[in-house]
Design an enzyme around this catalytic site. Sequence first.
Site, PDB file in Angstrom:
ATOM      1  N   SER A 170       0.850  -1.184   0.000  1.00  0.00           N
ATOM      2  CA  SER A 170       0.000   0.000   0.000  1.00  0.00           C
ATOM      3  C   SER A 170       0.885   1.234   0.000  1.00  0.00           C
ATOM      4  CB  SER A 170      -0.900   0.019   1.241  1.00  0.00           C
ATOM      5  OG  SER A 170      -1.556   1.270   1.389  1.00  0.00           O
TER       6      SER A 170
ATOM      7  N   TYR B 110      -1.662  -0.095  10.381  1.00  0.00           N
ATOM      8  CA  TYR B 110      -1.780  -0.555   8.994  1.00  0.00           C
ATOM      9  C   TYR B 110      -0.544  -0.137   8.205  1.00  0.00           C
ATOM     10  CZ  TYR B 110      -3.651  -1.128   4.273  1.00  0.00           C
ATOM     11  OH  TYR B 110      -3.840  -1.497   2.960  1.00  0.00           O
TER      12      TYR B 110
END
Length: 244
Positions: free
Chosen positions: A130, A143
């Site tokens: 990501s 995250y």
Amino acid sequence: MPDLTALVTGATSGIGRAITTELSMAGYAVVAVGRNADHLSELAAMSGVTAVQADVRDIDAIQDTLDGKEVDVVVSNAGILTTSGAFAGTDPDQIDAMIDINLKAPLRLAHRLLPGMIARRRGHLLFVGSIAGHAPFGGSAIYGASKAGLASFCEALRCDLLGTNVRVTELVPGRVETSLYRDTHGSRARDVLYDGYRAVQPEDVARLVRTVIELPAHVDVSRLDILPTDQAVGGGQIVRPPSI
């Protein structure tokens, strides 16, 4: 691409489902790993797809279903974003879940399947990271940390594998229209993230994955950023396009 087997985790929705569909249509044998039984049944109806109901953290269960089958391509796609907010208020169980699923599980799966790839002198490991692993995003500290760890692992793993003919690719999506944010934004996810914006679609990512896999063996795309045209590479800034 005949006679190649690809294993895809998180295959029942979003990017994983699109990759499974794309590779199935291209003639790959696909082992689709996920937890949603109904969605797995739909995938099993596709040509060449073997559906495996398993938690991505249960590496033994996944390997047992392979029954000695050689895996040529692994797409570690399964991931979760269970919380959005300041780190100090994060539930410890959510911290563990994101680290276990986003980071530990893909590393352990690679560790289990790599010896066979090295012995056969062929293979391709793809990890869905990501942009949150490459730039800070407030409210996503855990995250981001899990995806940053994955990015660092990919870079080091390529060094370890030089000369083995095994390739490593980190996929770095920006805003892709999936259900990833469902748990953090609930029913507002579409309003907050997608309405009025031009998001990348899972099918766009899947086509790029197939292209990367099918490049000649001497070509390795080590990192592939996949963002909307309206999003900056360095972070979360995204704009609504002007009306046409």
